[in-house]
Design a protein around this motif. Sequence first.
Motif, mmCIF file in Angstrom:
data_model
loop_
_atom_site.group_PDB
_atom_site.id
_atom_site.type_symbol
_atom_site.label_atom_id
_atom_site.label_comp_id
_atom_site.label_asym_id
_atom_site.label_seq_id
_atom_site.Cartn_x
_atom_site.Cartn_y
_atom_site.Cartn_z
ATOM 1 N N VAL A 158 -49.493 69.351 3.186
ATOM 2 C CA VAL A 158 -48.621 69.681 4.316
ATOM 3 C C VAL A 158 -47.183 69.585 3.827
ATOM 4 O O VAL A 158 -46.752 68.529 3.361
ATOM 5 N N ASN A 159 -46.446 70.691 3.907
ATOM 6 C CA ASN A 159 -45.041 70.713 3.486
ATOM 7 C C ASN A 159 -44.143 70.996 4.682
ATOM 8 O O ASN A 159 -44.454 71.862 5.504
ATOM 9 N N MET A 160 -43.035 70.258 4.751
ATOM 10 C CA MET A 160 -42.055 70.445 5.831
ATOM 11 C C MET A 160 -40.672 70.620 5.210
ATOM 12 O O MET A 160 -39.870 69.685 5.161
ATOM 13 N N PRO A 161 -40.392 71.825 4.720
ATOM 14 C CA PRO A 161 -39.169 72.035 3.934
ATOM 15 C C PRO A 161 -37.872 71.846 4.712
ATOM 16 O O PRO A 161 -36.829 71.581 4.099
ATOM 17 N N GLN A 162 -37.909 71.982 6.034
ATOM 18 C CA GLN A 162 -36.675 71.857 6.818
ATOM 19 C C GLN A 162 -36.503 70.487 7.454
ATOM 20 O O GLN A 162 -35.509 70.227 8.114
ATOM 21 N N THR A 163 -37.481 69.603 7.236
ATOM 22 C CA THR A 163 -37.489 68.308 7.906
ATOM 23 C C THR A 163 -36.949 67.208 6.996
ATOM 24 O O THR A 163 -37.302 67.135 5.815
ATOM 25 N N ASP A 164 -36.099 66.371 7.548
ATOM 26 C CA ASP A 164 -35.563 65.226 6.804
ATOM 27 C C ASP A 164 -36.547 64.065 6.946
ATOM 28 O O ASP A 164 -36.445 63.239 7.849
ATOM 29 N N LEU A 165 -37.512 64.016 6.045
ATOM 30 C CA LEU A 165 -38.557 62.994 6.105
ATOM 31 C C LEU A 165 -38.037 61.663 5.567
ATOM 32 O O LEU A 165 -37.240 61.622 4.637
ATOM 33 N N HIS A 166 -38.531 60.580 6.141
ATOM 34 C CA HIS A 166 -38.108 59.247 5.724
ATOM 35 C C HIS A 166 -39.200 58.516 4.943
ATOM 36 O O HIS A 166 -39.166 57.293 4.799
ATOM 37 N N VAL A 167 -40.142 59.280 4.432
ATOM 38 C CA VAL A 167 -41.204 58.692 3.630
ATOM 39 C C VAL A 167 -40.619 58.244 2.290
ATOM 40 O O VAL A 167 -39.815 58.960 1.687
ATOM 41 N N PRO A 168 -40.950 57.047 1.809
ATOM 42 C CA PRO A 168 -40.394 56.579 0.529
ATOM 43 C C PRO A 168 -40.926 57.413 -0.627
ATOM 44 O O PRO A 168 -42.112 57.766 -0.664
ATOM 45 N N ALA A 169 -40.054 57.739 -1.582
ATOM 46 C CA ALA A 169 -40.468 58.547 -2.728
ATOM 47 C C ALA A 169 -41.354 57.750 -3.681
ATOM 48 O O ALA A 169 -42.171 58.326 -4.401
ATOM 49 N N PHE A 170 -41.195 56.438 -3.698
ATOM 50 C CA PHE A 170 -41.936 55.565 -4.617
ATOM 51 C C PHE A 170 -42.881 54.709 -3.788
ATOM 52 O O PHE A 170 -42.464 53.763 -3.129
ATOM 53 N N SER A 171 -44.168 55.055 -3.807
ATOM 54 C CA SER A 171 -45.149 54.417 -2.936
ATOM 55 C C SER A 171 -45.748 53.173 -3.590
ATOM 56 O O SER A 171 -45.526 52.895 -4.774
ATOM 57 N N GLU A 172 -46.539 52.444 -2.813
ATOM 58 C CA GLU A 172 -47.224 51.267 -3.345
ATOM 59 C C GLU A 172 -48.201 51.675 -4.451
ATOM 60 O O GLU A 172 -48.337 50.984 -5.464
ATOM 61 N N LYS A 173 -48.888 52.809 -4.252
ATOM 62 C CA LYS A 173 -49.792 53.304 -5.297
ATOM 63 C C LYS A 173 -49.012 53.621 -6.569
ATOM 64 O O LYS A 173 -49.457 53.291 -7.682
ATOM 65 N N ASP A 174 -47.852 54.253 -6.420
ATOM 66 C CA ASP A 174 -47.021 54.558 -7.588
ATOM 67 C C ASP A 174 -46.621 53.280 -8.319
ATOM 68 O O ASP A 174 -46.596 53.235 -9.555
ATOM 69 N N ARG A 175 -46.318 52.232 -7.559
ATOM 70 C CA ARG A 175 -45.903 50.953 -8.146
ATOM 71 C C ARG A 175 -47.032 50.365 -8.999
ATOM 72 O O ARG A 175 -46.809 49.887 -10.124
ATOM 73 N N ILE A 176 -48.245 50.430 -8.475
ATOM 74 C CA ILE A 176 -49.411 49.915 -9.206
ATOM 75 C C ILE A 176 -49.685 50.774 -10.446
ATOM 76 O O ILE A 176 -49.967 50.261 -11.533
#
Length: 472
Positions: A158-176
């Motif tokens: 799901v892509n929302m190119p016009q939406t200012d999303l506040h989802v963190p770019a670096f997730s907990e999975k990424d950290r692990i």
Amino acid sequence: MKAITKTKLICTIGPASNDPTVIRKMIENGMNVVRLNFSHGTHESHRATIKLVRSISQEMGVHVGFLQDLCGPKIRLGILPEEGVRLIAGDYIALASTNKKYENALPVEYDNLHKEVNIGERILLADGMLELCVTSIEEEKVICKVITGGVVYTKKGVNMPQTDLHVPAFSEKDRIDLQMALEEKLDFVALSFVRSAKDLEEIKSIIDKSEHKPLLIAKIEKPQAVDNLEEILDVVNGVMVARGDLGVEMPLEEIPHVQKHIIKQARKAGRITITATQMLASMVKSQRPTRGETTDVANAVIDGTDALMLSDETANGDYPDTAVETLARIASAAEGYSRYTPDFDYSLFRDNHAFTLAIGRAACWLAKDVGAKCIVCYSATGLAPYCISRFRPECELLVLTFDEKVCNMTSLIWGAQGVISELMTDLESVIETAKIKSIEAGLAEHGDTIIVTAGMPFGKTGTTSLLHLIQL
């Protein structure tokens, strides 16, 4: 083994290529870096791949780098019926978080969907194949009109190119996953869906505090990242032109210009550039690429990219080793036609390493004037070879280093070939080793001219100050 191309080749290892015979052929055909896609697989499977590739490359006497590609905050649909859900143009459909059980609503794996989208914004499904437009928000449901219909299936993007999303770019999975990369001493880490320099703060902090410090690559695949490119370049070691999601989030006709812009700005900033996605997509099922793909690869090389990346072609394709061989042939031909446009003008660059850059430019200019076969660079950190590479020397570039990490770094430095040497503390040792290694590597012969660069005192960071001309 002498390099096949100056442009570096990154190949994704997957079910089609995770085999000793195939990996060996891919290395023989020019693979410089293995990409590990952490959107798939487990830590156990990735560790097994790392061990296998290291064993084969060591046996072959070749340095192969490793790129960890973190999956980032990819938003996907939830569970749908096995046959999918058909959306018809002109109809209306509701979207809601998977935590909310609304009848006939498409589930989306993002809790704040209803809070962050706005009326009139586009929502794209399945890599942009389907397009919706938000018409209203009712409680926690997002009501959309179907603009382009089709069938959607479980876990599609799901892509929302016009939406200012506040989802963190670096997730907990990424950290692990990053922790695993640090443990395995991988050479490069790529973060997905970067929007600004702020998105890189946490991952950069972790890497800076780690004993092992892989180079950080920002994947440019959102319009916000293109807008904030200069500030992103200030805090990373390189960028990837990730044309898959970028081509979904932006109009397709803008992608060629954006690609050229990213490569140009990254080179000015002294950052590694990787061009990726659908380079040879038809070779997933075909033994030959299309003419358009061939031209696309060549143009990326002519634009000045440091590296080209294969994804499905080698991860899931029917002809992974052939795809690598084909990519190498196209890149090599493009390098031949564009041989070379040395960027000797300082105004092209913005950089804090003026002294090392000056030596790099002088080495390339001198090599061109005297017809040198090879520049040999003795480096403790990898900075000097990259400063030479930025001026695109016509001759070969051999990097001598006592540090395995620096040697592996050269797998993404255009035109560079790394060789492990002893720690040397005097000019005579550097010169003698340069003579021996350039001949052993097949980059020069007796009677040829080579140029040696090094720093004084030897082996110390950031001291490159020496140019020495030698006839073998």
